[in-house]
Motif scaffolding. Sequence first.
Motif, PDB file in Angstrom:
ATOM      1  N   LEU B  11       0.885  -1.280  -0.162  1.00 16.54           N
ATOM      2  CA  LEU B  11       0.100   0.149  -0.156  1.00 16.54           C
ATOM      3  C   LEU B  11       0.786   1.307   0.035  1.00 16.54           C
ATOM      4  O   LEU B  11       0.412   2.144  -0.268  1.00 16.54           O
ATOM      5  CB  LEU B  11      -1.119   0.165   1.236  1.00 16.54           C
ATOM      6  CG  LEU B  11      -2.201  -0.963   1.093  1.00 16.54           C
ATOM      7  CD1 LEU B  11      -3.155  -0.799   2.544  1.00 16.54           C
ATOM      8  CD2 LEU B  11      -2.893  -0.769  -0.183  1.00 16.54           C
ATOM      9  N   PRO B  15      -2.816   3.395  -3.251  1.00 17.55           N
ATOM     10  CA  PRO B  15      -4.126   2.601  -2.808  1.00 17.55           C
ATOM     11  C   PRO B  15      -4.110   1.348  -3.508  1.00 17.55           C
ATOM     12  O   PRO B  15      -3.972   1.416  -4.810  1.00 17.55           O
ATOM     13  CB  PRO B  15      -5.069   3.769  -3.047  1.00 17.55           C
ATOM     14  CG  PRO B  15      -4.369   5.025  -2.929  1.00 17.55           C
ATOM     15  CD  PRO B  15      -3.148   4.714  -3.634  1.00 17.55           C
ATOM     16  N   GLU B  69     -11.322   0.369  -1.829  1.00 14.67           N
ATOM     17  CA  GLU B  69      -9.918   0.516  -1.969  1.00 14.67           C
ATOM     18  C   GLU B  69      -9.289   1.402  -0.810  1.00 14.67           C
ATOM     19  O   GLU B  69      -9.848   2.072   0.102  1.00 14.67           O
ATOM     20  CB  GLU B  69      -9.889   1.741  -3.128  1.00 14.67           C
ATOM     21  CG  GLU B  69      -8.586   1.899  -3.428  1.00 14.67           C
ATOM     22  CD  GLU B  69      -8.120   2.806  -4.748  1.00 14.67           C
ATOM     23  OE1 GLU B  69      -8.727   3.796  -4.869  1.00 14.67           O
ATOM     24  OE2 GLU B  69      -8.208   2.250  -5.916  1.00 14.67           O
ATOM     25  N   THR B  71      -6.080   2.775   1.758  1.00 15.73           N
ATOM     26  CA  THR B  71      -5.154   3.716   1.786  1.00 15.73           C
ATOM     27  C   THR B  71      -4.335   3.656   2.950  1.00 15.73           C
ATOM     28  O   THR B  71      -5.021   3.578   3.884  1.00 15.73           O
ATOM     29  CB  THR B  71      -5.704   5.188   1.575  1.00 15.73           C
ATOM     30  OG1 THR B  71      -6.663   5.282   0.433  1.00 15.73           O
ATOM     31  CG2 THR B  71      -4.627   6.241   1.164  1.00 15.73           C
TER      32      THR B  71
END
Lengths: 184, 184
Positions: B11, B15, B69, B71
């Motif tokens: 990561l 993302p 998604e 992040t």
Amino acid sequence: MSLKYGILGLLSYGPMTGYELNRAFHASLAFFWKATMSQVYRELKQMEQKGWVSATTIIQHNGKPNKKEYTLTQEGREAFVRWLSGPVVDSDLEVRSAFLMKIFFSAQNSPMINRENLHRFKEISRKQLSALQQETAIQEYGQKIQDKRSVTYWELTRQFGERYYQLCVEWAEMALATVEDQGQ
Amino acid sequence: MSLKYGILGLLSYGPMTGYELNRAFHASLAFFWKATMSQVYRELKQMEQKGWVSATTIIQHNGKPNKKEYTLTQEGREAFVRWLSGPVVDSDLEVRSAFLMKIFFSAQNSPMINRENLHRFKEISRKQLSALQQETAIQEYGQKIQDKRSVTYWELTRQFGERYYQLCVEWAEMALATVEDQGQ
DNA sequence: TTAATCATGTAACACGTTACATGATTGC
DNA sequence: GCAATCATGTAACGTGTTACATGATTAA
């Protein structure tokens, strides 16, 4: 999965207590499989319920705590042989290395820390290598139990270990040179 | 322990969804760390609760299922850097091999099965070796993201893998010769 | 007197594996 | 028509790790 069979395998040489199994693990299988005491006791309990091993309590005097000696049953021996003679599958070769995970992301680290880490890896590998080279347990056991065939196979695993740590040392030297070369 | 940091590390490049993380794992870290989809989803859930990652739902049309998604948060990045810059410890080098466990006890096996197992080990190792040699993901990514420093470290892990499987092939040949020599 | 050895475990938690569930789209 | 890809997970089980508990003996 393999801990079970490691225990069965050690018991195939003769009855042992959980404590002795743990020592035997550290003395012989530790290079390729680590086990803790509590894991060994748990597995023994499970295998006793399955009927693969049977326990006998040995009462001790001289203030020492009582022992429970475990013996391989016929079903246990059969389960062991089924595993032993079963085919080698891809997952038996799986590699898992927390160290390589760290190296993979090490571009995000300071060059100084990377050099330190590679040095430390090299030192640990060198220690492991010389520990395996000075390993005498195999020879001792071999003379004691007069089992030449077993010694051959024990020796093969030891040699794998020697080659492996040799590789680690050489790779670390190469890696250090690469990192220096790049001015990092 | 390392799966967490593998995810955080991936990561750190940008993302990704759980599904993409799983693909990235297989494409890059698989040689030294295997992960399954359900493990990845579980870790993501735990790390979201810890505040190491944050999720955004992306609604998709064209009949495809919605994505989440993930992040890296500031705390996540800090945890990753703490791990990455932390010292290399003995347990980071641990080896675990179900195959060597089997070899250790193989004196109790028929010679024919042992030859078969060693042959099979050699073949699997050879396949893994040529897979790693033909690995192009590193070069492709490197050209895409223009990160020369990362490529150096990715390449170091790949080279470790190459050397490792080379060792496996050579050891297997030696082992086969030893076993034949002994008339087994 | 302090640590190590002998000898047994329990409990809780962390991590890994396998099977199951849903459902549209795309390529062979 | 069938398998693969995309995309999410849950549930159950198996294995590995860490901390705790007990208590005598022996060697530094």
